[in-house]
Design a protein around this motif. Structure first.
Motif, PDB file in Angstrom:
ATOM      1  N   UNK A   1     -16.246 -61.862 -14.160  1.00 60.30           N
ATOM      2  CA  UNK A   1     -16.047 -60.585 -15.201  1.00 60.30           C
ATOM      3  C   UNK A   1     -14.939 -59.825 -14.265  1.00 60.30           C
ATOM      4  N   UNK A   2     -13.833 -59.461 -14.667  1.00 62.28           N
ATOM      5  CA  UNK A   2     -12.934 -58.668 -14.126  1.00 62.28           C
ATOM      6  C   UNK A   2     -13.658 -57.193 -14.058  1.00 62.28           C
ATOM      7  N   UNK A   3     -13.399 -56.573 -12.989  1.00 61.16           N
ATOM      8  CA  UNK A   3     -13.976 -55.077 -13.111  1.00 61.16           C
ATOM      9  C   UNK A   3     -12.634 -54.196 -13.905  1.00 61.16           C
ATOM     10  N   UNK A   4     -13.193 -53.126 -14.681  1.00 60.79           N
ATOM     11  CA  UNK A   4     -12.022 -52.143 -15.263  1.00 60.79           C
ATOM     12  C   UNK A   4     -11.965 -51.337 -14.081  1.00 60.79           C
ATOM     13  N   UNK A   5     -10.875 -50.777 -14.349  1.00 59.10           N
ATOM     14  CA  UNK A   5     -10.004 -49.894 -13.250  1.00 59.10           C
ATOM     15  C   UNK A   5     -10.483 -48.427 -13.800  1.00 59.10           C
ATOM     16  N   UNK A   6     -11.161 -47.665 -12.808  1.00 59.54           N
ATOM     17  CA  UNK A   6     -11.458 -46.329 -13.197  1.00 59.54           C
ATOM     18  C   UNK A   6     -10.697 -45.399 -12.834  1.00 59.54           C
ATOM     19  N   UNK A   7     -10.117 -44.571 -13.831  1.00 55.57           N
ATOM     20  CA  UNK A   7      -9.265 -43.525 -13.605  1.00 55.57           C
ATOM     21  C   UNK A   7      -9.750 -42.438 -12.595  1.00 55.57           C
ATOM     22  N   UNK A   8      -8.708 -42.148 -11.570  1.00 56.30           N
ATOM     23  CA  UNK A   8      -8.989 -40.839 -10.815  1.00 56.30           C
ATOM     24  C   UNK A   8      -9.296 -39.774 -11.492  1.00 56.30           C
ATOM     25  N   UNK A   9     -10.122 -38.581 -11.221  1.00 52.58           N
ATOM     26  CA  UNK A   9     -10.390 -37.381 -12.127  1.00 52.58           C
ATOM     27  C   UNK A   9      -9.168 -36.604 -11.642  1.00 52.58           C
ATOM     28  N   UNK A  10      -8.986 -35.728 -12.883  1.00 52.48           N
ATOM     29  CA  UNK A  10      -7.910 -34.628 -12.670  1.00 52.48           C
ATOM     30  C   UNK A  10      -8.124 -33.415 -11.837  1.00 52.48           C
ATOM     31  N   UNK A  11      -7.316 -33.027 -10.887  1.00 52.62           N
ATOM     32  CA  UNK A  11      -7.557 -32.039  -9.943  1.00 52.62           C
ATOM     33  C   UNK A  11      -7.657 -30.547 -10.809  1.00 52.62           C
ATOM     34  N   UNK A  12      -7.322 -30.750 -12.262  1.00 52.33           N
ATOM     35  CA  UNK A  12      -7.693 -29.600 -12.964  1.00 52.33           C
ATOM     36  C   UNK A  12      -9.090 -29.141 -13.192  1.00 52.33           C
ATOM     37  N   UNK A  13      -9.909 -30.198 -12.946  1.00 54.55           N
ATOM     38  CA  UNK A  13     -11.316 -29.951 -13.114  1.00 54.55           C
ATOM     39  C   UNK A  13     -11.804 -29.504 -11.809  1.00 54.55           C
ATOM     40  N   UNK A  14     -11.413 -29.333 -10.900  1.00 50.43           N
ATOM     41  CA  UNK A  14     -12.009 -28.903  -9.480  1.00 50.43           C
ATOM     42  C   UNK A  14     -12.487 -27.408  -9.791  1.00 50.43           C
ATOM     43  N   UNK A  15     -13.542 -27.310  -8.901  1.00 52.62           N
ATOM     44  CA  UNK A  15     -14.340 -25.962  -9.311  1.00 52.62           C
ATOM     45  C   UNK A  15     -15.236 -25.577  -7.928  1.00 52.62           C
ATOM     46  N   UNK A  16     -15.897 -24.515  -7.921  1.00 51.99           N
ATOM     47  CA  UNK A  16     -16.404 -24.158  -6.890  1.00 51.99           C
ATOM     48  C   UNK A  16     -17.650 -23.995  -7.245  1.00 51.99           C
ATOM     49  N   UNK A  17     -18.839 -23.906  -6.164  1.00 57.86           N
ATOM     50  CA  UNK A  17     -20.340 -24.087  -6.228  1.00 57.86           C
ATOM     51  C   UNK A  17     -20.894 -23.199  -7.545  1.00 57.86           C
ATOM     52  N   UNK A  18     -20.412 -21.986  -7.487  1.00 58.69           N
ATOM     53  CA  UNK A  18     -21.175 -20.938  -8.357  1.00 58.69           C
ATOM     54  C   UNK A  18     -20.650 -21.241  -9.847  1.00 58.69           C
ATOM     55  N   UNK A  19     -19.400 -22.070 -10.044  1.00 55.02           N
ATOM     56  CA  UNK A  19     -18.955 -22.389 -11.454  1.00 55.02           C
ATOM     57  C   UNK A  19     -19.177 -23.787 -12.040  1.00 55.02           C
ATOM     58  N   UNK A  20     -19.795 -24.540 -11.044  1.00 52.92           N
ATOM     59  CA  UNK A  20     -20.351 -25.803 -11.276  1.00 52.92           C
ATOM     60  C   UNK A  20     -21.397 -25.945 -12.144  1.00 52.92           C
ATOM     61  N   UNK A  21     -21.140 -26.969 -13.349  1.00 52.34           N
ATOM     62  CA  UNK A  21     -22.048 -26.745 -14.583  1.00 52.34           C
ATOM     63  C   UNK A  21     -22.639 -28.267 -14.560  1.00 52.34           C
ATOM     64  N   UNK A  22     -23.481 -28.310 -15.567  1.00 48.29           N
ATOM     65  CA  UNK A  22     -24.132 -29.527 -15.728  1.00 48.29           C
ATOM     66  C   UNK A  22     -23.136 -30.597 -16.063  1.00 48.29           C
ATOM     67  N   UNK A  23     -23.607 -31.805 -15.569  1.00 52.84           N
ATOM     68  CA  UNK A  23     -22.544 -33.031 -15.841  1.00 52.84           C
ATOM     69  C   UNK A  23     -21.200 -32.910 -15.358  1.00 52.84           C
ATOM     70  N   UNK A  24     -20.889 -32.091 -14.084  1.00 52.89           N
ATOM     71  CA  UNK A  24     -19.822 -32.031 -13.543  1.00 52.89           C
ATOM     72  C   UNK A  24     -20.011 -32.659 -12.088  1.00 52.89           C
ATOM     73  N   UNK A  25     -19.186 -33.545 -11.554  1.00 52.55           N
ATOM     74  CA  UNK A  25     -19.095 -34.282 -10.207  1.00 52.55           C
ATOM     75  C   UNK A  25     -19.358 -33.230  -9.058  1.00 52.55           C
ATOM     76  N   UNK A  26     -20.285 -33.503  -8.344  1.00 52.60           N
ATOM     77  CA  UNK A  26     -20.495 -32.673  -7.210  1.00 52.60           C
ATOM     78  C   UNK A  26     -20.006 -33.204  -5.894  1.00 52.60           C
ATOM     79  N   UNK A  27     -18.903 -33.883  -5.927  1.00 59.30           N
ATOM     80  CA  UNK A  27     -18.398 -34.745  -4.646  1.00 59.30           C
ATOM     81  C   UNK A  27     -17.322 -33.477  -4.174  1.00 59.30           C
ATOM     82  N   UNK A  28     -17.591 -33.203  -2.954  1.00 63.77           N
ATOM     83  CA  UNK A  28     -16.937 -32.253  -2.517  1.00 63.77           C
ATOM     84  C   UNK A  28     -15.555 -32.874  -2.028  1.00 63.77           C
ATOM     85  N   UNK A  29     -14.501 -31.975  -2.468  1.00 61.93           N
ATOM     86  CA  UNK A  29     -13.012 -32.504  -2.047  1.00 61.93           C
ATOM     87  C   UNK A  29     -12.196 -31.817  -1.400  1.00 61.93           C
TER      88      UNK A  29
END
Length: 78
Positions: A1-29
């Motif tokens: 079964x071929x893997x589906x391509x996952x889109x790269x997240x938008x840089x517009x979503x980037x945030x700081x620790x104090x603004x990070x909310x539930x269900x937001x990616x915690x990967x440090x960029x």
């Protein structure tokens, strides 16, 4: 079964620790500096990372009896 391509997240979503909310990616960029910047992309239920960063963090263990633990591949002993 071929893997589906996952889109790269938008840089517009980037945030700081104090603004990070539930269900937001915690990967440090950020590249250092005075404040950590997180991806902030949408995550799936029960995950700390968006699908894009999850594929970078987790790898499938190779076949051949390697032991896997907590998402990381451990080398064979002996």
């Amino acid at each position: 079964m071929p893997e589906t391509e996952i889109p790269e997240p938008s840089s517009r979503d980037r945030t700081t620790l104090v603004k990070l909310r539930e269900r937001q990616c915690r990967y440090v960029v950020s590249d250092g500096g005075s404040e950590a910047v997180f991806c902030g992309g949408r995550t799936k239920e029960g995950s700390s990372w968006c699908p894009w960063h999850r594929q970078l963090v987790y790898t499938k263990p190779p076949s051949g009896g390697a032991k896997a633990g907590r998402g990381f591949v451990l080398p064979r002993s002996g």
